[in-house]
Write a protein that holds these residues in place. Structure first.
Motif, PDB file in Angstrom:
ATOM      1  N   SER A  10       0.828  -1.198   0.000  1.00  0.00           N
ATOM      2  CA  SER A  10       0.000   0.000   0.000  1.00  0.00           C
ATOM      3  C   SER A  10       0.872   1.262   0.000  1.00  0.00           C
ATOM      4  CB  SER A  10      -0.892  -0.031   1.238  1.00  0.00           C
ATOM      5  OG  SER A  10      -1.800   1.019   1.186  1.00  0.00           O
ATOM      6  N   ALA A  11       0.380   2.312  -0.659  1.00  0.00           N
ATOM      7  CA  ALA A  11       1.161   3.557  -0.748  1.00  0.00           C
ATOM      8  C   ALA A  11       1.201   4.242   0.605  1.00  0.00           C
ATOM      9  CB  ALA A  11       0.528   4.480  -1.775  1.00  0.00           C
ATOM     10  N   PRO A  12       2.348   4.838   0.958  1.00  0.00           N
ATOM     11  CA  PRO A  12       2.425   5.550   2.245  1.00  0.00           C
ATOM     12  C   PRO A  12       1.598   6.832   2.201  1.00  0.00           C
ATOM     13  CG  PRO A  12       4.436   5.875   0.971  1.00  0.00           C
ATOM     14  CD  PRO A  12       3.587   4.915   0.199  1.00  0.00           C
ATOM     15  N   ARG A  13       1.188   7.303   3.377  1.00  0.00           N
ATOM     16  CA  ARG A  13       0.404   8.558   3.430  1.00  0.00           C
ATOM     17  C   ARG A  13       1.268   9.752   3.058  1.00  0.00           C
ATOM     18  NH1 ARG A  13      -4.389   8.463   6.172  1.00  0.00           N
ATOM     19  NH2 ARG A  13      -4.131  10.596   6.901  1.00  0.00           N
TER      20      ARG A  13
END
Lengths: 312, 258
Positions: free
Chosen positions: B2-5
């Motif tokens: 998942s992409a980091p915030r």
């Protein structure tokens, strides 16, 4: 096979009023090679640019591996790699630095071993310390591919990958694309080289004037729209086609020396055998005979020119 | 995965790329302001300054140091940031930034951060150069660094806007050359506003650069043309205006996306 990319009612109208895309609906299957064909200005690059986030859509949605490209752009973009048509690069950077930059840009932690593998696969490892301005056009094209692969995308867009590339490199690139597909990457390519699509694609889409006019399995497309032509070289020229041959769609050319017969290759009765018998009955001998099947290029030209049937 | 915030790798990639671009031309980047500063001191400090008395209780040579730093800082910050974003637009490599999972904030942070880093270093180099010519005492060193960073960041944001709006290299030069440099000269870089006739003093206070130079000069000598709080408010106001314009540019895609 599940879909990895879903495009729904996607439209784009530029500020100038140009309608670059009419509502486009398209689903790309996971792990396939999809070739998008279309003449210049058809909307291919606009479509790719929207999916990649470079151009803002006017309406519609795109979902990449379950992530909306606008609402969840971070996750969507991490899945996508783009090799643009233009060879754009910072000419003073080294190959290694520019590929490392791309990986970081896409939020991936440094992984020199992976980047080394990518560069070796693309025969760029020996050039890793060279500035981009010292590379040939073909090598720069490889660097663009390395940059696009640096963050391990699941979907790879190749926008005219063979433009300005020599035959040898083109063959290498096709082999690379197949290897990528075999490793699970979904490939979407736009190309002017119909041979490229014919050689590689599993499915083909044809876009013209912003409209997706056809999406079909390549084999089915060639089979469905493919026409064959029988050519007979006559022993003696004919002044005109005899009335007895009116049942066949024939054309006389080369000063009456050659007869062409167009037929549907998929028809149960192609009419070839009957034609040959009829010629024999009419006493029209021929010295040579050959057939040829319409290529994807013929089909493509026929489609974008608005015809329903391809001519060989 | 998942992409980091927050795309820290992306910010670092742009920042490092921009800093290494600056390092490729580090000697040209440093030589120009150092030579220019030295010349200013020869002309204003020695030739003219020796004939002048103190200004606000400070020797003229020392008095012009904050103004000289600001003069270079304004133009260099604008040009560095403008070039940083204009060049990828010019070469087409901007496609990669626009198609990457980096937010507008992260893009600005990286580009403006890199340009501001170079500006702050330049400012400190000019300060070191000036110290070779005149003894310099900094009354509020931490405030001086804070002002240096804030003003650099503000003018880098301003430069970022200019870089996005520019259609060619010449346009990037217009604002620094025709607007910022004259306003700096008229903004008290080489004199105190109190030295002007009353009518011109009133006019001078409409020049926003007066507040920036005054605030920076306060950090050196503990006094300026306007109260330091006024300077700080003016600097922050300019910073947030630029930030607002940049936010609008990214929200609308103005000159970035079709």
């Amino acid at each position: 096979m599940s879909d990895i990319l879903t495009i729904t009612d996607l439209t784009k109208t530029y500020a100038s009023g140009l309608k670059a895309l009419k509502p486009i609906n398209l689903a790309i299957r996971r792990g396939e090679i999809f070739a998008l064909l279309g003449p210049n200005g058809a909307g291919k690059t606009t479509l790719i640019s929207i999916i990649c986030g470079i151009v803002t859509p006017s309406a519609g949605s795109v979902v990449a591996d379950g992530h909306d490209i606008q609402a969840d752009y971070r996750n969507a973009r991490m899945k996508i790699g783009l090799v643009p048509q233009e060879l754009t690069s910072d000419r003073w950077e080294t190959v290694w630095n520019t590929v490392r930059f791309s990986r970081g840009l896409y939020g991936r932690a440094p992984n020199p071993a992976f980047l080394e593998r990518v560069l070796r696969d693309l025969s760029l490892w020996d050039k890793r310390n060279d500035q981009l301005q010292t590379l040939s056009g073909g090598m720069k094209r490889r660097v663009m591919i390395a940059k696009a692969l640096s963050h391990e995308p699941m979907i790879l867009f190749l926008d005219e990958p063979s433009a300005g590339v020599d035959v040898e490199l083109r063959r290498d690139m096709w082999a690379l694309v197949r290897r990528l597909r075999d490793s699970g990457v979904t490939i979407i390519l736009t190309t002017h080289y119909i041979e490229e699509a014919e050689e590689m694609a599993d499915r083909i889409g044809v876009i013209n004037k912003g409209e997706l006019i056809l999406v079909e399995e390549k084999k089915a497309l060639l089979s469905k729209l493919g026409r064959k032509q029988l050519t007979l070289h006559l022993q003696a020229p004919l002044a005109a086609l005899p009335e007895g041959l009116g049942a066949w769609r024939l054309a006389l050319r080369d000063g009456g020396q050659t007869i062409d017969y167009d037929f549907d290759a998929n028809a149960r009765d192609t009419g070839v055998a009957a034609l040959l018998r009829r010629l024999d009955e009419l006493g029209i001998p021929f010295t040579d005979i050959n057939t040829q099947q319409s290529s994807l290029e013929d089909i493509f030209v026929s489609l974008v020119q608005g015809g329903k049937e391809a001519r060989p | 995965m998942s992409a980091p915030r927050f795309n820290a790798h992306g910010v670092w990639a742009i920042y490092r790329f921009e800093v290494s671009r600056a390092l490729r031309t580090i000697w040209q980047s440093l030589a120009t302001p150092v030579i220019t500063t030295a010349l200013y001191f020869v002309v204003f400090g020695s030739a003219i300054g020796s004939r002048m008395g103190e200004v606000d209780g400070v020797s003229y040579g020392a008095f012009i140091v904050p103004g000289l730093i600001m003069l270079t800082l304004f133009t260099e910050s604008i040009f560095n940031a403008a070039f940083g974003i204009y060049f990828p637009k010019f070469t087409g490599t901007i496609y990669e930034v626009l198609s990457a999972p980096v937010s507008s904030f992260e893009i600005v942070l990286a580009y403006v951060g890199a340009a501001a880093t170079k500006s702050v270093v330049l400012g400190l180099v000019i300060l070191a150069t000036a110290s070779l010519f005149v003894p310099i005492h900094i009354a509020h060193p931490l405030a001086m660094i804070a002002f240096l960073v804030l003003i650099s960041a503000t003018f880098c944001l301003f430069g970022f806007i200019i870089g996005i709006c520019s259609n060619n290299f010449e346009q990037m030069q217009v604002v620094p050359m025709l607007v910022v440099t004259p306003l700096t000269f008229l903004g008290g870089a080489f004199y105190s506003i109190s030295m002007l006739p009353p009518a011109w003093q009133t006019v001078a206070y409409f020049n926003p650069v007066v507040y920036l130079i005054s605030g920076f000069r306060w950090t050196f000598f503990g006094q300026g043309d306007v109260p330091v709080v006024t300077s700080l408010v003016a600097t922050l106001a300019f910073f947030f205006i630029c930030l607002g314009v940049v936010a609008w540019i990214f929200r609308t895609g103005y000159r970035l996306k079709n």
